[in-house]
Motif scaffolding. Structure first.
Motif, short mmCIF file in Angstrom:
data_model
loop_
_atom_site.label_atom_id
_atom_site.label_comp_id
_atom_site.label_asym_id
_atom_site.label_seq_id
_atom_site.Cartn_x
_atom_site.Cartn_y
_atom_site.Cartn_z
N ARG A 64 1.09 -1.76 -0.43
CA ARG A 64 -0.58 -0.28 -0.10
C ARG A 64 0.72 0.57 0.04
NH1 ARG A 64 -5.20 -1.64 1.72
NH2 ARG A 64 -5.24 -3.50 2.86
N ASN A 65 0.40 2.01 -1.49
CA ASN A 65 1.09 3.68 -1.11
C ASN A 65 0.47 5.00 -0.74
OD1 ASN A 65 3.56 1.85 -1.86
ND2 ASN A 65 3.02 1.90 -3.94
N GLY A 66 -0.78 4.31 -0.06
CA GLY A 66 -1.55 5.12 0.55
C GLY A 66 -2.32 5.51 -0.12
N THR A 67 -3.33 6.11 -0.02
CA THR A 67 -4.91 7.02 -0.99
C THR A 67 -4.90 8.21 -1.77
OG1 THR A 67 -5.65 7.82 0.96
CG2 THR A 67 -5.55 5.85 0.71
N CYS A 68 -4.72 8.82 -2.40
CA CYS A 68 -5.69 10.16 -2.32
C CYS A 68 -7.12 9.94 -3.07
CB CYS A 68 -5.11 10.05 -3.39
SG CYS A 68 -4.59 9.23 -5.67
N SER A 69 -7.51 11.16 -3.91
CA SER A 69 -8.75 11.94 -4.63
C SER A 69 -8.70 12.12 -5.89
CB SER A 69 -9.25 12.72 -3.50
OG SER A 69 -10.95 13.15 -4.21
N ILE A 70 -9.95 11.59 -6.55
CA ILE A 70 -9.76 11.39 -7.66
C ILE A 70 -11.57 12.43 -7.93
CG2 ILE A 70 -10.31 10.38 -10.36
CD1 ILE A 70 -8.71 8.35 -9.17
N PHE A 71 -11.05 13.64 -8.13
CA PHE A 71 -12.26 14.95 -9.33
C PHE A 71 -12.42 14.42 -11.04
CE2 PHE A 71 -10.39 16.85 -5.31
CZ PHE A 71 -11.26 16.84 -4.56
N ALA A 72 -14.02 14.16 -11.52
CA ALA A 72 -13.62 13.98 -12.40
C ALA A 72 -15.36 14.80 -12.65
CB ALA A 72 -14.29 12.42 -12.62
N PHE A 73 -14.87 15.36 -13.75
CA PHE A 73 -16.32 16.54 -14.33
C PHE A 73 -16.90 15.78 -15.39
CE2 PHE A 73 -14.09 18.96 -11.79
CZ PHE A 73 -14.89 20.07 -11.24
N VAL A 74 -17.51 15.83 -16.24
CA VAL A 74 -18.20 15.14 -17.51
C VAL A 74 -19.39 16.05 -17.70
CG1 VAL A 74 -20.08 13.41 -16.59
CG2 VAL A 74 -19.23 13.35 -18.68
N GLU A 75 -19.56 16.33 -19.01
CA GLU A 75 -20.93 17.65 -19.17
C GLU A 75 -21.76 16.51 -20.55
OE1 GLU A 75 -21.66 21.15 -22.66
OE2 GLU A 75 -20.00 20.03 -22.68
N PRO A 76 -22.22 15.66 -19.84
CA PRO A 76 -23.37 14.74 -20.76
C PRO A 76 -23.37 14.88 -21.99
CG PRO A 76 -24.49 14.41 -18.66
CD PRO A 76 -22.95 15.90 -18.53
N LEU A 155 -28.57 9.88 -9.08
CA LEU A 155 -29.14 10.32 -9.53
C LEU A 155 -27.56 11.43 -10.19
CD1 LEU A 155 -31.28 11.24 -7.75
CD2 LEU A 155 -32.27 10.45 -10.18
N ASP A 156 -26.47 11.04 -10.27
CA ASP A 156 -25.28 11.88 -10.59
C ASP A 156 -24.56 11.28 -11.62
OD1 ASP A 156 -23.00 13.46 -10.94
OD2 ASP A 156 -22.57 13.89 -8.55
N MET A 157 -25.18 11.75 -12.97
CA MET A 157 -23.99 10.46 -13.63
C MET A 157 -22.73 10.84 -13.66
SD MET A 157 -26.30 11.44 -17.39
CE MET A 157 -26.90 13.35 -17.87
N ALA A 158 -21.53 11.38 -12.76
CA ALA A 158 -20.22 11.66 -13.04
C ALA A 158 -19.98 10.17 -12.24
CB ALA A 158 -20.45 12.93 -11.66
N GLU A 159 -21.35 9.67 -11.90
CA GLU A 159 -20.80 7.88 -11.17
C GLU A 159 -20.51 7.37 -12.76
OE1 GLU A 159 -23.71 6.50 -8.68
OE2 GLU A 159 -22.63 7.43 -6.59
#
Length: 223
Positions: A64-76, A155-159
């Motif tokens: 394990r080398n730690g964790t981070c956070s991924i941000f995602a944006f999408v214009e459907p 309900l969030d299309m980013a999922e």
């Protein structure tokens, strides 16, 4: 799913579904955002390379080398995508992503219609933690925010975008944050080149039929 007869859930759900039924408008883009934690994993033993008639072999043991956070944006409807990686998922991290959304992704938009979940960091207040008041207000005024209901992140299309990202890019070990950023950058470029869109079919009429148990029994006022 939420409890039965949940008026708050229904109100937020129908608000988001109304947004999804709006026609495409390039000066008022509808953008969905979400974020997910990611575990950085490295190999303990060097994998055996792929060879004719034999797959690449990876040992089940990992580090394990730690964790981070991924941000995602999408214009459907516009087929526009953005993914980024932060070491943390703080209010300030979110605020800098929203500034990027405003000033880099959609600098000429009249208004950015933003759909996201109601996480405590996903608030205009976070912009005031990251920027001077005038700058925070400038960015806030460019946004029209619609929150998915509690227990209604589906309900969030980013999922959907994050699920595609996981299948196409993240379903393997990535050992450090710089490599992850590089891999996601390449994935983002390909998604944008393809102008990959999301077709959403669940509408308010469907909700009122299929999720009828969530709708409260309305009360007629006495006169």
């Amino acid at each position: 799913m939420p409890k039965k007869e949940d008026a708050e859930f229904v109100a937020c759900m129908e608000d988001v579904l109304d947004v999804y039924e709006m026609p495409y408008n390039h000066i008022r883009p509808v953008v969905c955002m979400d974020e997910k934690p990611y575990q950085l994993l490295g190999d303990v033993r060097e994998p055996l390379p792929m060879r004719p008639g034999d797959d690449r072999k990876t040992d089940s043991e990992y580090k394990r080398n730690g964790t981070c956070s991924i941000f995602a944006f999408v214009e459907p409807l516009g087929g526009k995508h953005h993914a980024s990686v932060h070491e943390h998922r703080t209010a300030v991290d979110w605020a800098h992503e929203i500034k990027y959304l405003s000033d880099v992704m959609y600098p000429d938009a009249e208004k950015i219609i933003l759909v996201m979940d109601n996480l405590n960091t996903h608030k205009p207040a976070s912009l005031y933690r990251a920027f001077p008041p005038a700058e925070a207000r400038r960015i806030t005024r460019r946004l029209e925010i619609h929150y998915t209901p509690k227990h209604g992140s589906w309900l969030d299309m980013a999922e959907i975008e994050l699920n595609v990202m996981t299948r196409q890019c993240l379903a393997r070990r990535i050992e450090d944050i710089n490599l992850l950023r590089s891999e996601l950058s390449a994935w983002e470029t390909e998604r944008n080149n393809d102008e990959a869109k999301i077709q959403w079919h669940f509408q308010t009429g469907d909700a009122r039929e299929k999720l009828i148990s969530l709708y409260p029994t309305y009360i007629t006022a006495d006169h």
